[in-house]
Scaffold this motif. Structure first.
Motif, PDB file in Angstrom:
ATOM      1  N   LEU A 161       0.624  -1.218  -0.018  1.00 15.09           N
ATOM      2  CA  LEU A 161      -0.038  -0.066  -0.146  1.00 15.09           C
ATOM      3  C   LEU A 161       0.982   1.192   0.025  1.00 15.09           C
ATOM      4  CD1 LEU A 161      -2.506  -1.202   2.712  1.00 15.09           C
ATOM      5  CD2 LEU A 161      -2.892  -0.971   0.138  1.00 15.09           C
ATOM      6  N   GLU A 162       1.929   1.109  -0.615  1.00 19.32           N
ATOM      7  CA  GLU A 162       3.020   2.336  -0.627  1.00 19.32           C
ATOM      8  C   GLU A 162       2.072   3.713  -1.141  1.00 19.32           C
ATOM      9  OE1 GLU A 162       3.039  -0.656  -2.586  1.00 19.32           O
ATOM     10  OE2 GLU A 162       5.110  -1.233  -1.924  1.00 19.32           O
ATOM     11  N   ALA A 163       1.299   3.606  -1.960  1.00 19.15           N
ATOM     12  CA  ALA A 163       0.565   4.793  -2.676  1.00 19.15           C
ATOM     13  C   ALA A 163       0.050   5.621  -1.471  1.00 19.15           C
ATOM     14  CB  ALA A 163      -0.337   4.327  -3.660  1.00 19.15           C
ATOM     15  N   TYR A 164      -0.378   4.783  -0.141  1.00 15.87           N
ATOM     16  CA  TYR A 164      -1.035   5.746   0.765  1.00 15.87           C
ATOM     17  C   TYR A 164      -0.061   6.180   1.695  1.00 15.87           C
ATOM     18  CZ  TYR A 164      -5.345   3.861  -0.711  1.00 15.87           C
ATOM     19  OH  TYR A 164      -6.415   3.237  -1.576  1.00 15.87           O
ATOM     20  N   TYR A 165       1.340   6.158   1.557  1.00 17.36           N
ATOM     21  CA  TYR A 165       2.272   6.806   2.058  1.00 17.36           C
ATOM     22  C   TYR A 165       3.382   7.404   1.291  1.00 17.36           C
ATOM     23  CZ  TYR A 165       0.627   5.036   6.642  1.00 17.36           C
ATOM     24  OH  TYR A 165      -0.021   4.553   7.649  1.00 17.36           O
ATOM     25  N   PRO A 166       3.020   8.431   0.862  1.00 17.60           N
ATOM     26  CA  PRO A 166       3.906   9.233  -0.114  1.00 17.60           C
ATOM     27  C   PRO A 166       4.787   9.772   0.599  1.00 17.60           C
ATOM     28  CG  PRO A 166       1.768  10.168  -0.100  1.00 17.60           C
ATOM     29  CD  PRO A 166       1.600   9.056   0.585  1.00 17.60           C
ATOM     30  N   TRP A 167       4.722   9.994   1.959  1.00 12.65           N
ATOM     31  CA  TRP A 167       5.888  10.689   2.820  1.00 12.65           C
ATOM     32  C   TRP A 167       6.623   9.522   3.302  1.00 12.65           C
ATOM     33  CZ3 TRP A 167       4.989   8.820   7.815  1.00 12.65           C
ATOM     34  CH2 TRP A 167       3.591   8.524   8.137  1.00 12.65           C
ATOM     35  N   LYS A 168       8.071   9.730   3.359  1.00 12.13           N
ATOM     36  CA  LYS A 168       8.898   8.712   4.075  1.00 12.13           C
ATOM     37  C   LYS A 168       9.197   8.730   5.493  1.00 12.13           C
ATOM     38  CE  LYS A 168      10.669   7.454  -0.151  1.00 12.13           C
ATOM     39  NZ  LYS A 168       9.235   7.788  -0.699  1.00 12.13           N
ATOM     40  N   THR A 169       9.191  10.237   5.951  1.00  7.92           N
ATOM     41  CA  THR A 169       9.115  10.215   7.475  1.00  7.92           C
ATOM     42  C   THR A 169       8.123  11.005   8.079  1.00  7.92           C
ATOM     43  OG1 THR A 169      10.481  12.621   7.313  1.00  7.92           O
ATOM     44  CG2 THR A 169      11.974  10.767   7.029  1.00  7.92           C
ATOM     45  N   ILE A 170       7.920  10.981   9.251  1.00  7.58           N
ATOM     46  CA  ILE A 170       6.942  11.628   9.902  1.00  7.58           C
ATOM     47  C   ILE A 170       7.033  13.007   9.769  1.00  7.58           C
ATOM     48  CG2 ILE A 170       7.819  11.454  12.146  1.00  7.58           C
ATOM     49  CD1 ILE A 170       4.274  11.095  11.568  1.00  7.58           C
ATOM     50  N   GLU A 171       8.179  13.482  10.008  1.00  7.15           N
ATOM     51  CA  GLU A 171       8.666  14.833   9.899  1.00  7.15           C
ATOM     52  C   GLU A 171       8.003  15.662   8.637  1.00  7.15           C
ATOM     53  OE1 GLU A 171      10.764  13.027  10.767  1.00  7.15           O
ATOM     54  OE2 GLU A 171      12.132  13.511  12.497  1.00  7.15           O
ATOM     55  N   GLU A 172       8.303  14.778   7.404  1.00 10.68           N
ATOM     56  CA  GLU A 172       7.677  15.409   6.329  1.00 10.68           C
ATOM     57  C   GLU A 172       6.113  15.235   6.187  1.00 10.68           C
ATOM     58  OE1 GLU A 172       7.768  13.101   1.849  1.00 10.68           O
ATOM     59  OE2 GLU A 172       9.511  12.715   3.234  1.00 10.68           O
ATOM     60  N   TYR A 173       5.388  14.311   6.730  1.00  7.11           N
ATOM     61  CA  TYR A 173       4.412  14.477   6.747  1.00  7.11           C
ATOM     62  C   TYR A 173       3.520  15.678   7.572  1.00  7.11           C
ATOM     63  CZ  TYR A 173      -0.548  13.299   8.706  1.00  7.11           C
ATOM     64  OH  TYR A 173      -1.709  13.252   9.245  1.00  7.11           O
ATOM     65  N   LEU A 174       4.162  15.762   8.829  1.00  4.61           N
ATOM     66  CA  LEU A 174       3.767  16.839   9.680  1.00  4.61           C
ATOM     67  C   LEU A 174       3.985  18.249   9.037  1.00  4.61           C
ATOM     68  CD1 LEU A 174       5.037  15.551  13.074  1.00  4.61           C
ATOM     69  CD2 LEU A 174       2.568  15.550  12.472  1.00  4.61           C
ATOM     70  N   ASP A 175       5.320  18.439   8.527  1.00  4.91           N
ATOM     71  CA  ASP A 175       5.297  19.688   7.862  1.00  4.91           C
ATOM     72  C   ASP A 175       4.600  19.918   6.528  1.00  4.91           C
ATOM     73  OD1 ASP A 175       7.120  22.005   8.039  1.00  4.91           O
ATOM     74  OD2 ASP A 175       8.309  21.360   6.112  1.00  4.91           O
ATOM     75  N   HIS A 176       4.128  18.873   5.993  1.00  2.00           N
ATOM     76  CA  HIS A 176       3.329  19.114   4.938  1.00  2.00           C
ATOM     77  C   HIS A 176       1.824  19.667   5.448  1.00  2.00           C
ATOM     78  CE1 HIS A 176       0.609  18.288   1.662  1.00  2.00           C
ATOM     79  NE2 HIS A 176       1.703  18.459   0.801  1.00  2.00           N
ATOM     80  N   ARG A 177       1.400  19.090   6.380  1.00  2.00           N
ATOM     81  CA  ARG A 177       0.006  19.285   7.046  1.00  2.00           C
ATOM     82  C   ARG A 177       0.405  21.074   7.321  1.00  2.00           C
ATOM     83  NH1 ARG A 177      -3.259  16.218  10.844  1.00  2.00           N
ATOM     84  NH2 ARG A 177      -4.826  17.992  10.111  1.00  2.00           N
ATOM     85  N   LEU A 178       1.324  21.300   8.095  1.00  2.00           N
ATOM     86  CA  LEU A 178       1.380  22.365   8.709  1.00  2.00           C
ATOM     87  C   LEU A 178       1.627  23.599   7.643  1.00  2.00           C
ATOM     88  CD1 LEU A 178       3.605  21.432  11.849  1.00  2.00           C
ATOM     89  CD2 LEU A 178       1.365  22.437  11.957  1.00  2.00           C
ATOM     90  N   LYS A 179       2.443  23.419   6.683  1.00  3.54           N
ATOM     91  CA  LYS A 179       2.725  24.087   5.510  1.00  3.54           C
ATOM     92  C   LYS A 179       1.452  24.625   5.091  1.00  3.54           C
ATOM     93  CE  LYS A 179       7.326  24.070   4.565  1.00  3.54           C
ATOM     94  NZ  LYS A 179       8.084  23.064   4.637  1.00  3.54           N
ATOM     95  N   GLY A 180       0.329  23.650   4.816  1.00  7.14           N
ATOM     96  CA  GLY A 180      -0.785  23.805   4.238  1.00  7.14           C
ATOM     97  C   GLY A 180      -1.688  24.990   5.064  1.00  7.14           C
ATOM     98  N   ALA A 181      -1.256  25.070   6.403  1.00  4.73           N
ATOM     99  CA  ALA A 181      -1.901  26.233   7.379  1.00  4.73           C
ATOM    100  C   ALA A 181      -1.146  27.339   7.498  1.00  4.73           C
ATOM    101  CB  ALA A 181      -2.233  25.536   8.765  1.00  4.73           C
ATOM    102  N   GLY A 182      -0.046  27.433   6.566  1.00  7.13           N
ATOM    103  CA  GLY A 182       0.777  28.611   6.711  1.00  7.13           C
ATOM    104  C   GLY A 182       1.784  28.411   8.086  1.00  7.13           C
TER     105      GLY A 182
END
Ligand code: SF4
Length: 733
Positions: free
Chosen positions: A520-541
């Motif tokens: 199910l790699e398509a559901y985990y495009p991010w490699k690290t949790i930091e990448e995931y969190l930063d992506h979400r946070l950037k979406g909120a500025g």
């Protein structure tokens, strides 16, 4: 006022905090607890994060001294905790050092229920789980796997399993706890009270508690605000069969007969309507079906309620008038653990209606309107669609269930209807103590092809697992962001403070690795949790780096009351507050709540009630060395006269035997006291552990859950009323 609340007053309300604070302070002198690897790091550093000892998610600052976790304190920037943790939060240090923690992945090496294990690598454990999942999928479809979880940590596991194709994901906190309350308020106001509850306790001038033992039930914000309300002279009215800590602060204490709260609520509403004391402008502006409601409750006078509740009519009238005097700043607290007698949604609806009569919904000192910051979700691909749907509530048997029913999944697992359930994932919830009727849970488990438990400690449910996956504590991991819905919204970060001492892994890592093994790699495009969190946070500025430094970002102070400009709106069919519920009527239920008398127990038996202690969370903290130092076993509260007649004194040990002959596994100390009615006994939940993996907690006290062999299911939403069991006391020789 909140910032002036003294620590002393806070602890006086909690009644047990000083012991915990002292214990945390002495942790460094407990060398046996040093399970960590002793890093070479020198000096002091602080790390902001948020607490996970319960689900309240207070923001905290952890301090590390010479590489070793030293202490945890409140984050002064946190609007939720106002910079003060509860005693459990302070004792969270002990979770990291707990010698009873799970250390490595385990595979069962014998029959289920026998705690015999083989330690394996993570690769072996997850490969085994993935292979079993593929087998179940092949034979029964992915819907045959279910997830039970509690708390924010289950987010990534739920994501992986939804990507795999599950449709059944339940939190026992719905059907075994807050569900009836949420549904009762949704039916009335069109929305629930949320978590944290939108109760404006700090501004209440009159606070009414029905069985809600704030101060023992340690929801940090609420307890602090309760202390503020008490300190500023608010009138406290408590109805409870037990003289709780909250009752000790009350102007009016009503020692109500267990199971009759709905009768009291109807009588209070009868007085408000009959005497014209309700908020007529508010009801006329926002109410639907008031005339029909008023006609329905006409017979339910205080005199009618008296033989049911044991509360004298004058007391009912006096307390109703006092509520009216302070309206709309009168808050009838909705409670949290609401699964008592099986009539719980209707009782909660009566609480909602009483608040509506007082005009407190949306008003200062009542229920505020919470807000959340806009932090977009991560853009994952859509989950696979299922034709089978969910298994927990076939045919909408419980038509007003607004979340999955955990006991419904259990039933489907036993019966194979509406389709077989063959795999369970259990994350951070001890189902053996959370669900009623342990025998039914065991029957369901015996039908499974796979039971995976992901947890920090090896509680009773882990003892039944095929695979046990040891998770890091909250002090050693990232989790998903906490985007808090509150009167002052904020977004907060949980981040690692120290390393995990053994081979434990964070939930996000476990979930991601399992997804990769399932293809199910398509559901985990991010490699690290930091990448995931930063992506979400950037979406909120925002940015991860900022939250790593500060722990949280606040979203200002939006208007929260109608008085401040919040526009009243109600997501009900009538778009108004539904005093009379057409949806309930159409579904064959009472459109206005009606009372029915609780069934009595066998002659000579005592109703079993249970609740919380300020230093423990559910059955999950009894091995925490700091918290165990503050309270290492529970006691059974027994009315002093009842105890005397039975020849029992405080400190004597008894076993409890219930109406079905089930006996508590261990003896428990008697607390003979005038502070409980003679028709019931009371236990703090979470003790009496039987899992041998919980060495510190094994055999200490009695488990209420073990004695809850019966439950009454709420016909509206499937909640399990559990205060319907009765016990006798058997002195231990
Ligand atoms: S209420 Fe206590 S245990 Fe719960 S999150 Fe807050 S500090 Fe932690």
């Amino acid at each position: 006022m909140s910032n002036q609340l003294s620590r002393r007053r806070f602890l006086r309300i909690t009644g047990a905090g000083a012991g915990v604070a002292a214990a945390a302070g002495t942790l460094g002198s407990l060398p046996l607890l040093r399970a960590g690897r002793g890093p070479a790091e020198k000096g002091i550093r602080t790390v902001p994060t948020f607490c996970d000892i319960c689900f309240w998610k207070c923001n905290a600052i952890a301090t590390v001294r010479d590489g070793v976790l030293w202490k945890i304190e409140g984050n002064p920037d946190d609007p939720l905790s106002s910079g003060r943790l509860c005693p459990r939060g302070t004792g969270g240090v002990g979770a990291h050092f707990d010698p009873d923690r799970l250390r490595r992945p385990l595979l069962r090496a014998s029959v289920r229920g026998e705690e015999r294990w083989t330690e394996v690598t993570w690769d072996e454990a997850l490969s085994h789980v993935a292979e079993k999942l593929r087998q179940i999928e092949k034979e029964h479809g992915p819907e045959a796997v279910a997830l039970f979880s509690h708390g924010i940590g289950g987010t990534f596991l739920k994501h992986t399993l939804k990507a795999y194709g599950i449709t059944n994901a339940a939190a026992p906190s719905f059907a075994q706890c807050r569900g009836p309350r949420d549904v009762g308020f949704e039916l009335t106001f069109g929305e629930g009270v949320g978590s944290p509850e939108r109760t404006d306790i700090r501004n209440a001038r009159c606070l009414v508690l029905l069985g809600s033992h704030l101060g023992e039930n340690m929801h940090n914000t609420q307890v602090q605000e309760f202390a503020e309300a008490v300190g500023s002279g608010a009138t406290i009215i408590v109805a409870d069969p037990r003289f709780s800590v909250a009752a000790s602060k009350a102007k009016h204490y009503l020692p109500i007969r267990p199971g009759t709260d709905l009768a009291l609520l109807l009588a209070w509403m009868n007085v408000l309507v009959r005497e014209g004391l309700y908020d007529k402008d508010y009801v006329s502006a926002h109410g639907f079906g008031f005339e029909a409601f008023a006609a329905e409750i006409t017979p339910f006078t205080p005199e009618w309620a008296w033989p049911e509740t044991g509360i004298e009519p004058d007391v009912v009238r006096e307390t109703a008038r006092e509520m009216a005097r302070y309206r709309p700043a009168t808050l009838v607290h909705p409670g949290r653990h609401a699964t008592w007698y099986g009539d719980d949604t209707q009782r909660s609806r009566a609480i909602a209606l009483l608040n509506a009569l007082l005009g407190s919904w949306g008003r200062k000192g009542g229920f505020y309107q919470p807000a959340a910051m806009d932090v977009p979700a991560y853009p994952y691909p859509p989950y696979p669609k299922s034709e089978k749907g969910k298994a927990d509530n076939p045919g909408r048997k419980y038509p007003f269930a607004s979340e999955a029913i955990s006991t419904g999944i259990r039933e489907a697992t036993i019966t194979g209807q509406p389709y077989p359930v063959k795999g369970w994932f259990v994350y951070a919830t001890n189902l053996m103590q959370a669900l009623p009727n342990e025998a039914e849970t065991i029957r369901a488990i015996q039908n499974l092809d796979l039971l995976v438990v992901v947890d920090v400690i090896g509680s009773e449910i882990a003892g039944w697992a095929d695979v046990v996956l040891p998770e890091t504590t909250y002090l050693e991991r990232y989790d998903d962001l906490n985007v808090e819905l509150f009167r002052e919204p904020f977004v907060a970060l949980r981040q690692p403070v120290v390393e995990a001492p053994f081979d434990q892994k964070p939930n996000w890592w476990i979930a991601r690795e399992l997804a990769l093994k399932l293809g199910l790699e398509a559901y985990y495009p991010w490699k690290t949790i930091e990448e995931y969190l930063d992506h979400r946070l950037k979406g909120a500025g925002l940015s991860l780096a900022h939250l790593q430094r500060r722990g949280l970002v606040r979203g200002g102070k939006p208007p929260v009351y109608y008085e401040e400009g919040v526009v009243p709106s109600f997501a009900t069919p009538s778009k108004k507050i539904e005093f009379y519920s057409v949806p309930l009527k159409e579904a064959g239920f009472d459109p206005v709540p009606r009372y029915s008398r609780p069934e009595p127990g066998p002659p000579g038996s005592l109703r079993l009630l249970f609740g919380r202690a300020p230093v423990h969370s559910f059955s999950r903290t009894q091995t925490n060395p700091v918290l165990a130092q503050a309270m290492d076993e529970n006691e059974v509260w027994v009315n002093a006269d009842v105890a005397r007649r039975a020849g029992l004194r405080t400190g004597d040990r008894v076993r409890l035997r219930n109406q079905d002959g089930v006996r508590s596994d261990f003896a428990v100390k008697v607390r003979a006291t005038e502070a409980i009615r003679p028709d019931c006994v009371y236990l703090v939940h979470g003790f009496g552990h039987t899992s041998r993996m919980l060495r510190r907690a094994f055999g200490r006290g009695a488990s209420d859950a073990r004695l809850v062999t019966r439950y009454r299911t709420d016909p509206l939403m499937g909640g399990t009323g559990m205060n319907v069991n009765f016990v006798t006391l058997e002195p231990e020789a």
